[in-house]
Every structure is written in C-alpha cells, then in structure tokens.
Design a protein around this motif. Sequence first.
Motif, short mmCIF file in Angstrom:
data_model
loop_
_atom_site.label_atom_id
_atom_site.label_comp_id
_atom_site.label_asym_id
_atom_site.label_seq_id
_atom_site.Cartn_x
_atom_site.Cartn_y
_atom_site.Cartn_z
N GLY A 87 8.08 -16.39 15.28
CA GLY A 87 9.51 -16.12 15.45
C GLY A 87 10.04 -15.14 14.42
N ASN A 140 11.00 -18.12 23.27
CA ASN A 140 11.35 -16.73 22.92
C ASN A 140 12.56 -16.62 21.99
OD1 ASN A 140 9.60 -16.49 25.20
ND2 ASN A 140 10.25 -14.36 25.37
N LEU A 141 13.58 -17.43 22.26
CA LEU A 141 14.84 -17.26 21.53
C LEU A 141 15.05 -18.34 20.46
CD1 LEU A 141 17.07 -16.24 24.57
CD2 LEU A 141 15.95 -14.75 22.88
N THR A 142 14.03 -19.18 20.26
CA THR A 142 14.16 -20.26 19.27
C THR A 142 13.95 -19.71 17.87
OG1 THR A 142 13.23 -21.74 20.93
CG2 THR A 142 13.28 -22.56 18.67
N VAL A 143 14.80 -20.10 16.93
CA VAL A 143 14.67 -19.60 15.55
C VAL A 143 13.39 -20.17 14.92
CG1 VAL A 143 17.12 -19.24 15.16
CG2 VAL A 143 16.11 -21.47 14.62
N GLU A 163 10.74 -10.25 17.07
CA GLU A 163 11.26 -10.48 18.42
C GLU A 163 10.20 -10.10 19.46
OE1 GLU A 163 14.94 -8.81 21.05
OE2 GLU A 163 15.06 -8.57 18.87
N GLU A 217 6.65 -14.09 27.77
CA GLU A 217 7.10 -15.45 27.43
C GLU A 217 6.17 -16.12 26.44
OE1 GLU A 217 7.01 -17.25 31.27
OE2 GLU A 217 8.65 -16.00 32.02
N SER A 272 9.34 -8.36 22.78
CA SER A 272 10.05 -7.35 23.60
C SER A 272 10.13 -7.77 25.05
CB SER A 272 9.33 -5.99 23.51
OG SER A 272 9.19 -5.59 22.17
N SER A 273 9.00 -8.26 25.59
CA SER A 273 9.02 -8.83 26.94
C SER A 273 7.88 -9.81 27.07
CB SER A 273 8.91 -7.72 27.99
OG SER A 273 7.65 -7.11 27.91
N ARG A 275 10.72 -23.90 15.47
CA ARG A 275 9.47 -23.83 16.24
C ARG A 275 8.45 -24.83 15.72
NH1 ARG A 275 8.69 -17.57 18.26
NH2 ARG A 275 10.92 -17.23 18.60
N LYS A 332 5.06 -6.08 22.69
CA LYS A 332 5.92 -5.73 21.58
C LYS A 332 5.97 -4.22 21.42
CE LYS A 332 8.45 -6.02 17.96
NZ LYS A 332 9.77 -6.69 17.93
#
Length: 366
Positions: A52, A69-72, A55, A60, A57-58, A76, A11
């Motif tokens: 969540g 990663n992209l789940t609201v 975000e 998994e 940054s990189s 979750r 992050k």
Amino acid sequence: MANLSLVNVCKTFKNGQVAVKNFNLDIKDQEFLILVGPSGCGKSTTLRMIAGLEEISSGELWIDGMLMNLTVPQKRDLSMVFQSYALYPHLTVYENMAFSLRVRKIEKAEIDKRVRKAADVLCISYLLDRKPRALSGGQKQRVAIGSAIVREPRAYLMDEPLSNLDAKLRTQMRVELSKIHKELGATIIYVTHDQVEAMTLGTRIVVMDSGVILQADKPDVLYRNPVNKFVAGFIGSPSMNFIPVWVERREDRICVEFSRNRLFVNEECAQRLIDGDYLGRRVYLGIRPEDFHETGSKEQKLKLNVDIKEILGSEILLHGKIGRHSVCARLKPDFSSEAGKEASVFADMNQILLFDMDTEENLLYR
Ligand SMILES: Nc1ncnc2c1ncn2[C@@H]1O[C@H](COP(=O)(O)OP(=O)(O)OP(=O)(O)O)[C@@H](O)[C@H]1O
Ligand SMILES: [Mg+2]
C-alpha cells in the motif's frame, strides 16, 4: 492466515515509466514466495503496491477475499522489512520491538510474551537491553525482522532483508528465516538477488523481467524446466552455458554440431527437434556447469581449453573455451586440469536444454 491475489496489476509512474505489467498471481497461505529478476524489473514496486506504499495504476489486489486497492497500509495488516532497516536509536532493542504494539495499545503482558518469543527465535534475547548503536549490522537486521514478527501480521513483505550482511551471517539468517517461516506458519513474499536464498527459502520462485512474470514455479522445477533462455540463464550460479549449434541428422541419428564438435541428442530431444522442424537450423544448446562430467563415453567428449581454474574447495570451476565458445564447467576437485592446457570433459546429454534462436523458448519445456 493470508491468501493474496493479484489480478492484472499494472504500475505506470507519473513520468510514464511502466514498472509492472499485467501481474497475475495467487499467493497461498503459508507460502514463501520469492521474487527475482534483474535490477529495475519491478520487484520492489510490486511489493510496495501490495504493502500500500505505492498506488496500483490498474488491476486488483485481493487479500483474504477483500479488495485492498484503496485500503491504507495500516489497515492491510502486513509487515514490511526493507533492505535498509530503521531502528529508533534512543530505544533499547526490547522497546524497538515493542514499539508498534504499544502504539496499538496492546496489553503489556501480551507485548512481553511476543517480544521474548521473537527474540528467542532470532537468538537476540541477550541483546534486549542494548541500544542499537551497540549492535552489529547483523544484530540490527535481526531486531528489524523481530519488530516485524511481533506484529503477527497476515503476511510479511521483505525486500532484500539480508543484503547488507556478510556471507556467514547471511547463511545464518537464511536458516533462521526458514525456521521462522515453519514455526510461525507465516506467509512471506521476499525479494532477493541471492541465488542460494531464492533456491533454498522459496516454496515458489517468480522470475520477472521488464515488469512481467516470465515463470512462477517451485525452485527445482524452474531449475530443470525453465520456460525460456532468460529464466534458464537467470536461475543457477554460475549460469547455464549457451552455445549456438546446428541441428543435423548424421548416421541416422539427430545431433547438434558446433566448432567441429558433434553431440548426439537423446530420443526425446530428437523427437522434439524433428517435430519442431529444426533439422538444418540453428538453436542454442544449454548446458549447466555441473552437467559436464569428468568421465563419459567418446560421443559425449569435448575439448575444453582452460583459461582460468577456480579452486573452491569442494569443487573446481573451469572457465575456458570449447571451439570458439566460452563455457564454465563445475567438476570434482581432484579432476586433473590446468590453466592454459586442454582438458577433456563429457557433456551429460540427458540434462541439456535447447532453445529456439528467435523466440528463445525452451524446446524441451514440459
Ligand atoms: N517513483 C518512481 N518514479 C518513476 N519510476 C520509478 C519510480 N520507482 C521506480 N521506478 C522505476 O520502475 C522500475 C522498477 O523499479 P523497481 O524499484 O520496482 O525495480 P527492482 O526490481 O526492485 O530493482 P532492484 O533489483 O534494483 O531493486 C525501474 O525502471 C525504476 O527506475
Ligand atoms: Mg528493488
């Protein structure tokens, strides 16, 4: 049921602040995982990335085999309990706890069952009709935890949930949390600054510093077998004593020397020091306060000039100096000692640790 996996999670905030670096960890179902570390080391950020709320940054984040990663946050299926808890002031305790279930349109009978069960576990059944303003801090805290429990999430994320309770309530809540963990078979990731909470609640403790994991192990393993001086000093209260010493060979045995004191090390230590080529060099001697004893052999004896004596009832803490070095010793309450005087203490040479001066790694790490 929840198995979480963080793979190379990093992050970096917009202002360039790196908060978490290459965080790799598998958290198994029903683990009570504790995150500890100095202020600003990235504990809350890690928790918020899992939840969540921040975000990634990189790297998994996997939960039960699914990339998240992209789940609201809502999808979750995790509950987060914050240090400062928010209750709805106009709703009763019951309604507060039922709120998230009502939003999810869960049946009334099911809501009632869950709220009453959670209230029972947390010993707040008698408070269900009260409004938050009529609750003490500790009761509010339990309602907040109750609101998280009724959701029956896959895992609980808790960020210093007991930090604003008094000592007695903390102890009480600690025991209750431990019960909840067992009774619900819950997976919990828990941030704390409290040594006792970390040692007693954790099935595993993760020690972080400057955004990286230094060591992740069972509490007793971390305590006796830390990877380095930082972890050794961070786990345990009062902290381990560190004294710079010279490694020497005397009378054909290996010893450590400081301020005209000489302590012979045991065979295992001696072998490590010889193998590591430490003879004639300086290392840190690490000794925990409780590894000074009231009696022992002449070879273990040290003179402690006592500055302060703290009487804690079941034990005493002597703060003072051995030679030039400040140390703290934890001894039995009947040990005869006085501030301003000298006391003889005996070092348990089977419990000491030694650390490299430069790398600070534990030379006896197994
Ligand atoms: N929104 C943000 N923007 C920039 N930097 C941030 C932000 N949030 C946190 N940080 C920084 O990231 C680092 C990690 O912060 P974090 O809150 O995770 O620490 P922590 O381990 O929880 O500390 P504490 O024990 O004090 O709660 C800190 O240096 C902090 O200043
Ligand atoms: Mg924090």
